[in-house]
Enzyme design. Sequence first.
Site, PDB file in Angstrom:
ATOM      1  N   CYS A 235     -57.991   9.991 -40.442  1.00 14.43           N
ATOM      2  CA  CYS A 235     -56.854  10.353 -41.559  1.00 14.43           C
ATOM      3  C   CYS A 235     -57.651  10.304 -42.758  1.00 14.43           C
ATOM      4  O   CYS A 235     -58.744  10.058 -42.796  1.00 14.43           O
ATOM      5  CB  CYS A 235     -55.639   9.376 -41.330  1.00 14.43           C
ATOM      6  SG  CYS A 235     -55.858   7.561 -41.757  1.00 14.43           S
TER       7      CYS A 235
ATOM      8  N   GLY B 113     -54.809   4.221 -41.612  1.00 12.03           N
ATOM      9  CA  GLY B 113     -53.720   4.394 -40.789  1.00 12.03           C
ATOM     10  C   GLY B 113     -54.020   4.781 -39.370  1.00 12.03           C
ATOM     11  O   GLY B 113     -53.300   4.398 -38.322  1.00 12.03           O
TER      12      GLY B 113
END
Length: 156
Positions: free
Chosen positions: A66, A71
């Site tokens: 990401c 995350g």
Amino acid sequence: MRIAVSSDALDGVAGSLADALRERGHQVVAVHGALSPDERDDWAWASEAAARDVAEGRADQALVACWTGTGASIAANKVPGIRAALCGDAATAAGARRWNDANVLALSLRGVSPALLDEILDAWFATPPSDEADDRANVAHLDAIASPPTDRPEPR
Ligand SMILES: O=C(CO)[C@H](O)[C@H](O)COP(=O)(O)O
């Protein structure tokens, strides 16, 4: 090796992750998130899907990405049996394999250039997990951390 790949976006090196794995002789068994036309591309869902491929035996390892990599790594680590490591350099990737027996490589699309991707992947795949007792004990304890406590205090 069978590898699942995910990304929440097509920025940076995202589009070349699968090819970089194939060039190293690996089999890309699934692509998730923005790499798939059919899937939700939010990072939590995309990374979870790749991690579940590993946890449920459809893949040996996963590579999740990401923008920050944070995350994707957090989501993957929520899946039981997953040891995801966010790696921004080759030494960290080698350490994640050697000492953590990491089975998911998390990458930042922001921070990883094509050249750095090559270095990280080379180190990751060149490094086997340590078989020293203290290293195995650390890795084994991860499952204990993820389990409910066994020594619960008596109710008052
Ligand atoms: O790094 C990330 C999560 O750790 C995401 O890539 C970042 O938050 C951007 O996501 P979105 O495009 O959905 O806003």
